[in-house]
Design a protein around this motif. Structure first.
Motif, PDB file in Angstrom:
ATOM      1  N   ASP A  43       0.858  -1.189   0.000  1.00 33.63           N
ATOM      2  CA  ASP A  43       0.000   0.000   0.000  1.00 33.63           C
ATOM      3  C   ASP A  43       0.893   1.238   0.000  1.00 33.63           C
ATOM      4  OD1 ASP A  43      -1.730   2.110   0.509  1.00 33.63           O
ATOM      5  OD2 ASP A  43      -2.850   1.051   2.067  1.00 33.63           O
ATOM      6  N   PRO A  44       0.819   2.070  -1.033  1.00 35.54           N
ATOM      7  CA  PRO A  44       1.703   3.240  -1.100  1.00 35.54           C
ATOM      8  C   PRO A  44       1.401   4.314  -0.061  1.00 35.54           C
ATOM      9  CG  PRO A  44       0.127   3.286  -2.896  1.00 35.54           C
ATOM     10  CD  PRO A  44      -0.065   1.979  -2.185  1.00 35.54           C
ATOM     11  N   LYS A  45       0.264   4.202   0.645  1.00 34.59           N
ATOM     12  CA  LYS A  45      -0.083   5.194   1.669  1.00 34.59           C
ATOM     13  C   LYS A  45       0.148   4.669   3.075  1.00 34.59           C
ATOM     14  CE  LYS A  45      -4.314   5.921   0.494  1.00 34.59           C
ATOM     15  NZ  LYS A  45      -5.662   6.475   0.333  1.00 34.59           N
ATOM     16  N   HIS A  46       0.313   3.374   3.228  1.00 31.94           N
ATOM     17  CA  HIS A  46       0.493   2.782   4.552  1.00 31.94           C
ATOM     18  C   HIS A  46       1.454   1.602   4.417  1.00 31.94           C
ATOM     19  CE1 HIS A  46      -0.515   1.544   8.613  1.00 31.94           C
ATOM     20  NE2 HIS A  46      -0.533   0.323   8.150  1.00 31.94           N
ATOM     21  N   PHE A  47       2.569   1.668   5.146  1.00 30.75           N
ATOM     22  CA  PHE A  47       3.551   0.594   5.053  1.00 30.75           C
ATOM     23  C   PHE A  47       4.318   0.495   6.362  1.00 30.75           C
ATOM     24  CE2 PHE A  47       5.028   4.487   3.123  1.00 30.75           C
ATOM     25  CZ  PHE A  47       6.267   4.699   3.689  1.00 30.75           C
ATOM     26  N   MET A  48       5.124  -0.545   6.488  1.00 24.93           N
ATOM     27  CA  MET A  48       5.948  -0.754   7.681  1.00 24.93           C
ATOM     28  C   MET A  48       7.412  -0.630   7.274  1.00 24.93           C
ATOM     29  SD  MET A  48       3.860  -1.307  10.202  1.00 24.93           S
ATOM     30  CE  MET A  48       4.916  -1.932  11.487  1.00 24.93           C
ATOM     31  N   ILE A  49       8.238  -0.257   8.237  1.00 18.12           N
ATOM     32  CA  ILE A  49       9.684  -0.210   8.032  1.00 18.12           C
ATOM     33  C   ILE A  49      10.311  -1.139   9.058  1.00 18.12           C
ATOM     34  CG2 ILE A  49      11.744   1.218   8.044  1.00 18.12           C
ATOM     35  CD1 ILE A  49       9.869   3.608   7.411  1.00 18.12           C
ATOM     36  N   GLU A  93       5.621   2.198  11.724  1.00 19.54           N
ATOM     37  CA  GLU A  93       4.465   2.257  10.850  1.00 19.54           C
ATOM     38  C   GLU A  93       4.513   3.605  10.149  1.00 19.54           C
ATOM     39  OE1 GLU A  93      -0.379   2.053  11.348  1.00 19.54           O
ATOM     40  OE2 GLU A  93       0.910   1.625  13.058  1.00 19.54           O
ATOM     41  N   ALA A  94       4.288   3.606   8.845  1.00 17.96           N
ATOM     42  CA  ALA A  94       4.352   4.844   8.073  1.00 17.96           C
ATOM     43  C   ALA A  94       3.028   5.079   7.366  1.00 17.96           C
ATOM     44  CB  ALA A  94       5.482   4.757   7.061  1.00 17.96           C
ATOM     45  N   ASP A  95       2.533   6.297   7.476  1.00 14.12           N
ATOM     46  CA  ASP A  95       1.295   6.687   6.806  1.00 14.12           C
ATOM     47  C   ASP A  95       1.517   7.976   6.043  1.00 14.12           C
ATOM     48  OD1 ASP A  95      -0.879   4.802   7.562  1.00 14.12           O
ATOM     49  OD2 ASP A  95      -0.268   5.380   9.577  1.00 14.12           O
ATOM     50  N   ILE A  96       1.055   7.999   4.796  1.00 18.16           N
ATOM     51  CA  ILE A  96       1.137   9.200   3.975  1.00 18.16           C
ATOM     52  C   ILE A  96      -0.279   9.676   3.706  1.00 18.16           C
ATOM     53  CG2 ILE A  96       1.782  10.164   1.737  1.00 18.16           C
ATOM     54  CD1 ILE A  96       4.017   8.076   1.640  1.00 18.16           C
ATOM     55  N   GLU A  97      -0.511  10.945   4.017  1.00 16.08           N
ATOM     56  CA  GLU A  97      -1.784  11.569   3.688  1.00 16.08           C
ATOM     57  C   GLU A  97      -1.474  12.906   3.039  1.00 16.08           C
ATOM     58  OE1 GLU A  97      -5.827  13.071   5.819  1.00 16.08           O
ATOM     59  OE2 GLU A  97      -4.921  11.222   6.546  1.00 16.08           O
ATOM     60  N   GLU A  98      -1.758  12.979   1.756  1.00 18.42           N
ATOM     61  CA  GLU A  98      -1.455  14.142   0.933  1.00 18.42           C
ATOM     62  C   GLU A  98       0.029  14.473   1.018  1.00 18.42           C
ATOM     63  OE1 GLU A  98      -4.260  17.321   1.309  1.00 18.42           O
ATOM     64  OE2 GLU A  98      -5.955  15.968   1.089  1.00 18.42           O
TER      65      GLU A  98
END
Length: 125
Positions: A82-88, A98-103
């Motif tokens: 998921d390009p908006k929610h991923f783990m590192i 946990e990584a989240d992208i919003e705009e």
């Protein structure tokens, strides 16, 4: 008259759809906004007033990444499709994040919920 109303409604829908923000890719250039580590929040303004600060950073090619927190530089692997929610995953050297992208905003939160890093797209680069 009905055609005009329908045309007006369709035009409004198109404007609304086109006006919605678009999430940035994880490979964007990210600049630091703020961090909260063990309950202590630091903004870029605070870091800029420090002598020789190590400003948190995040960079990735979409598969691997580097996260700098204080004086610790961690190399990790990006997990998830998921390009908006991923783990590192840092291979056991640190808790996963946990990584989240919003705009234009990227938020990283570690598994133990003791560190949060916020970045925004660097539109200057």
């Amino acid at each position: 008259m009905k055609k005009r109303v329908l045309g007006l409604l369709l035009s409004m829908v198109l404007v609304l759809l086109c006006g919605c923000g678009k999430d940035q890719p994880i490979t964007s250039k990210w600049k630091f906004v703020e961090s909260t580590i063990n309950g202590k929040t630091m903004t870029m303004e605070v870091y800029s007033k420090m002598e020789n600060p190590t400003i948190p950073s995040f960079s990735t090619d979409g598969k691997t990444c580097k996260v700098v927190i204080e004086e610790m530089a961690l190399d990790g692997t990006v997990e998830g499709s998921d390009p908006k929610h991923f783990m590192i995953d840092f291979a056991g050297k640190a808790p996963k994040m946990e990584a989240d992208i919003e705009e234009d905003t990227l938020v990283l939160i570690n598994e133990t919920r003791t560190a949060t890093l916020v970045f925004e797209v660097d539109k200057d680069n």
